[in-house]
Motif scaffolding. Structure first.
Motif, short mmCIF file in Angstrom:
data_model
loop_
_atom_site.label_atom_id
_atom_site.label_comp_id
_atom_site.label_asym_id
_atom_site.label_seq_id
_atom_site.Cartn_x
_atom_site.Cartn_y
_atom_site.Cartn_z
N GLU A 33 0.82 -1.21 0.00
CA GLU A 33 0.00 0.00 0.00
C GLU A 33 0.86 1.26 0.00
OE1 GLU A 33 -4.09 -0.28 2.09
OE2 GLU A 33 -2.73 -1.51 3.31
N ASP A 37 0.74 4.09 -2.89
CA ASP A 37 0.47 5.50 -2.54
C ASP A 37 1.57 6.41 -3.08
OD1 ASP A 37 -1.85 4.81 -1.24
OD2 ASP A 37 -0.95 4.79 0.76
N ARG A 38 2.82 5.95 -3.03
CA ARG A 38 3.94 6.74 -3.54
C ARG A 38 3.80 6.95 -5.05
NH1 ARG A 38 10.37 5.70 -3.51
NH2 ARG A 38 9.76 3.52 -3.77
N LYS A 40 0.98 6.77 -6.82
CA LYS A 40 -0.20 7.60 -7.07
C LYS A 40 0.11 9.08 -6.85
CE LYS A 40 -4.11 4.52 -6.10
NZ LYS A 40 -5.27 4.30 -5.19
#
Length: 303
Positions: A33, A37-38, A40
């Protein structure tokens, strides 16, 4: 919770986005995750339209279940472990982006720099993130082995290759599609796509990147994977340019046979030793095979 979009692989050319990021996952539950997230965050700030495809390669630690809960990604799940090459191949076949990005989710690559890597594609067919350091396990063995394999590939492709098997790269999907069928199932898929592009005169650019220590346990097996890398380099160059592999050996044997024949003629008064004849015949046979293989390659129509 919406979660991930479950998709099936497809080879249809339906590129309607700027970028597709392929994330092969095998037992990466602890940091999956955070890595997504990085990616995105960097892509949202780039202004590029994109999608993320996570390919769960038969994980046993729940990575696939975690991926299924992540919003805004597409998910492909394998029932069993097939290898990172199979995962990247499936993700690329299902991609909707004009540019495909391969990277890993083990926190080693600077995935926040993916937009910059994509922008470097201007005027090129592939951009490779060339690592400036080696942070893998067994460095004393890996560094010389990788240097040897890289130099072998440079000689066989007649190209400078700063990093042969970097896992972070961006390439034009339409250029790569004809070579997907050549990808092996394991780690050497990144080596294969590099050599396929270089052997067919596609422009490849190398951009220096930092390389961090991986999170989790490495899946790299030194002896087995190093052997596969060398074999794959030879296989790919043979597939596209067999003369590069076979003709030097043939010419060496023919030259050695001629030199040995002159020696025999002078020392033994025109008597040619059996080993002299064998060397000459071997060289001529290999040269003939090289020429036949080259004719086959040129008649295939895919190079």
């Amino acid at each position: 919770m919406a979660g991930a979009e479950i998709v099936h692989t497809s080879s249809e050319d339906t590129a309607d986005l700027d970028v597709t990021i392929i994330l092969p996952v095998y037992n990466e539950a602890e940091h999956l995750e955070a890595e997504v997230d990085r990616v995105k965050a960097s892509m949202n700030a780039s202004g590029l339209s994109y999608e993320i495809i996570i390919v769960d390669d038969g994980s046993k630690d729940g990575s696939g279940d975690i991926a299924a809960t992540i919003d805004g990604v597409r998910l492909i799940r394998f029932a069993q472990n097939r290898g990172s090459g199979s995962a990247r191949k499936a993700g690329t076949a299902a991609a909707r982006g004009r540019v495909t990005v391969w990277t890993d989710v083990d926190m080693t690559y600077p995935n926040d720099q993916i937009p910059e890597l994509v922008k470097e594609l201007e005027g090129y067919d592939q951009v490779v993130g060339a690592r400036t350091s080696e942070e893998g396990t067994m460095k004393a063995l890996r560094v010389p082995a990788k240097w040897f394999i890289r130099k072998l590939a440079e000689v066989l492709t007649n190209s400078a290759i700063p990093d042969l098997n970097s896992g972070l790269r961006a390439f034009r999907r339409e250029v790569a599609l004809p070579y997907l069928r050549l990808l092996p199932p394991g780690f050497s898929c990144v080596t294969t796509i590099t050599i396929a592009f270089l052997s067919n005169q596609h422009d490849v650019k190398y951009v220096p990147i930092e390389y961090a220590k991986r999170a989790g346990k490495s899946k790299f097996k030194f002896v087995k994977d190093a052997y596969r890398y060398i074999l794959q380099v030879l296989r790919m160059v043979m597939y596209f340019n067999p003369l590069k592999v076979l003709m030097p050996l043939a010419l060496f044997l023919v030259g050695l046979g001629i030199a040995k024949g002159i020696y025999d003629m002078v020392v033994h008064l025109f008597y040619f030793a059996i080993n002299t004849i064998l060397i000459l015949v071997s060289g001529l046979i290999i040269a003939t095979l090289a020429l036949l293989a080259d004719l086959i390659v040129r008649s295939r129509g895919d190079v």
